[in-house]
Design a protein around this motif. Structure first.
Motif, PDB file in Angstrom:
ATOM      1  N   MET A  91     -18.636 -13.262-112.090  1.00 44.41           N
ATOM      2  CA  MET A  91     -18.770 -11.854-112.463  1.00 44.41           C
ATOM      3  C   MET A  91     -18.129 -10.940-111.413  1.00 44.41           C
ATOM      4  O   MET A  91     -17.523  -9.921-111.743  1.00 44.41           O
ATOM      5  N   GLU A  92     -18.257 -11.322-110.135  1.00 50.77           N
ATOM      6  CA  GLU A  92     -17.620 -10.547-109.075  1.00 50.77           C
ATOM      7  C   GLU A  92     -16.097 -10.652-109.168  1.00 50.77           C
ATOM      8  O   GLU A  92     -15.379  -9.663-108.988  1.00 50.77           O
ATOM      9  N   LYS A  93     -15.616 -11.843-109.467  1.00 50.28           N
ATOM     10  CA  LYS A  93     -14.175 -12.073-109.574  1.00 50.28           C
ATOM     11  C   LYS A  93     -13.563 -11.259-110.709  1.00 50.28           C
ATOM     12  O   LYS A  93     -12.441 -10.750-110.604  1.00 50.28           O
ATOM     13  N   PRO A  98     -20.176  -5.368-108.480  1.00 46.59           N
ATOM     14  CA  PRO A  98     -19.586  -5.241-107.142  1.00 46.59           C
ATOM     15  C   PRO A  98     -19.957  -6.427-106.265  1.00 46.59           C
ATOM     16  O   PRO A  98     -20.990  -7.073-106.474  1.00 46.59           O
ATOM     17  N   LYS A  99     -19.123  -6.707-105.271  1.00 47.88           N
ATOM     18  CA  LYS A  99     -19.416  -7.795-104.348  1.00 47.88           C
ATOM     19  C   LYS A  99     -20.489  -7.350-103.358  1.00 47.88           C
ATOM     20  O   LYS A  99     -20.296  -6.385-102.607  1.00 47.88           O
ATOM     21  N   ARG A 100     -21.619  -8.042-103.374  1.00 51.08           N
ATOM     22  CA  ARG A 100     -22.743  -7.673-102.505  1.00 51.08           C
ATOM     23  C   ARG A 100     -23.177  -8.818-101.591  1.00 51.08           C
ATOM     24  O   ARG A 100     -24.132  -8.688-100.853  1.00 51.08           O
ATOM     25  N   ASN A 101     -22.488  -9.938-101.690  1.00 55.12           N
ATOM     26  CA  ASN A 101     -22.861 -11.109-100.903  1.00 55.12           C
ATOM     27  C   ASN A 101     -24.328 -11.484-101.138  1.00 55.12           C
ATOM     28  O   ASN A 101     -25.065 -11.824-100.215  1.00 55.12           O
ATOM     29  N   THR A 102     -24.739 -11.389-102.392  1.00 53.55           N
ATOM     30  CA  THR A 102     -26.110 -11.746-102.763  1.00 53.55           C
ATOM     31  C   THR A 102     -26.310 -13.246-102.599  1.00 53.55           C
ATOM     32  O   THR A 102     -25.525 -14.054-103.099  1.00 53.55           O
TER      33      THR A 102
END
Length: 313
Positions: A91-93, A98-102
């Motif tokens: 989904m981030e790709k 957004p990229k959140r480093n979850t």
């Protein structure tokens, strides 16, 4: 997203795992989860296998989790964590989120890890998913009636390995899950216990910050199943470490490092006599356990020495 911050003299007030759950009095596992959650922080998704912590933390319509939480079956926590990690990455790709480093963090008991969840865990580690797997080891299937698991220690009496006139209790030695995890050549493996709370939080923080799969094995004293006083969980946990029955160590990129400097191990009898599940043991059996513990601890010391690890007090 708020993150956990703790260092010398300071522990975050963040509580992703809220009070008010329905764990038994003196439950070491509930304390382990609370400490781990504080170190994990809010930017995470929790995958929780069926077991004590799933039951006590989610009595419908309530929950003790203040961050996203998924309940899975006994056997597939690692598989669900793998899917969640891959889904987030996709989904981030695609720019859908957004990229959140979850971080994805899976919790499971010793039964859900060393027994019926081992295949899913091995696959997830081998594939290299970026997640943390935490085994909450209370050394039996406590939630369903104190049945033995492959993590139940030699000589312990459970409802499916009962001690008696002709029975020792558990007749096999505890499966070494940290060694099995380390054999997958993953970046980070560690053992921990809430009796040493700062050590536990430091290791969970390190696991969360490690790219790729990380495995943490937490000894969680269970007064109900271990037949010990409810206010002795911290004491019993410390004895497990100081007798060498459950050593604290890390394996970073294959390098072993002891976490606690012990000039001399306490006798295992000091630990065994605190619990009713061992009250039937004879002197000969205790001697046998002592010899095994000493031998295995010395192997760990040797591994730490060979890899240049230095124990810290």
């Amino acid at each position: 997203m708020a993150t956990a911050v703790h260092g010398p003299g300071k522990i975050t007030e963040l509580e992703p795992f809220a009070p008010g759950h329905r764990a038994c009095s003196g439950c070491g596992e509930a304390l382990a989860v609370r400490l781990a959650a504080k170190a994990i922080g809010n930017n995470a998704i929790i995958v929780n296998a069926t077991g004590c912590m799933e039951v006590v933390a989610s009595p419908f319509p309530y929950t003790s989790w203040r961050i996203p939480w998924i309940h899975t079956l006994f056997e597939n926590a690692a598989a669900v964590a793998s899917g969640a990690e891959a889904g987030l990455k996709a989904m981030e790709k695609k720019g859908k989120i957004p990229k959140r480093n979850t971080k994805i963090v899976a919790f499971a008991g010793d039964g859900g890890t060393s027994d019926i969840g081992l295949q899913a865990l091995s696959g997830a580690l081998e594939r290299g998913h970026d997640f943390v797997y935490i085994c909450l080891d209370n050394e039996a299937y406590m939630n369903t009636g104190i049945q033995r698991s492959s993590a139940t220690p030699y000589g312990a009496s459970t409802t499916t390995s009962p001690a008696g006139k002709e029975s020792l209790g558990q007749t096999t030695w505890k499966k070494n899950m940290p060694a099995i995890a380390a054999a997958h050549d993953i970046p980070y493996v560690a053992t921990a216990c809430p009796s040493y709370h700062r050590d536990l939080m430091k290791k969970v923080t390190k696991a969360v910050e490690t790219p790729g799969p990380a495995y943490i094995h937490i000894l969680s004293v269970c007064p109900t199943g271990w037949r010990c006083p409810t206010d002795d969980a911290i004491k019993v946990g410390r004895l497990a470490i100081r007798t060498g029955i459950f050593p604290l160590y890390e394996v970073e990129n294959g390098q072993y490092k002891l976490s606690l400097s012990l000039t001399k191990l306490e006798p295992v009898e000091n630990y065994l006599k605190t619990q009713g599940r061992f009250r039937h043991l004879t002197e000969n059996t205790i001697k046998e356990i002592q010899e095994r513990v000493t031998r295995e601890y010395n192997k760990l010391v040797e591994l730490s020495g060979k890899s240049g690890g230095e124990a810290s007090s």
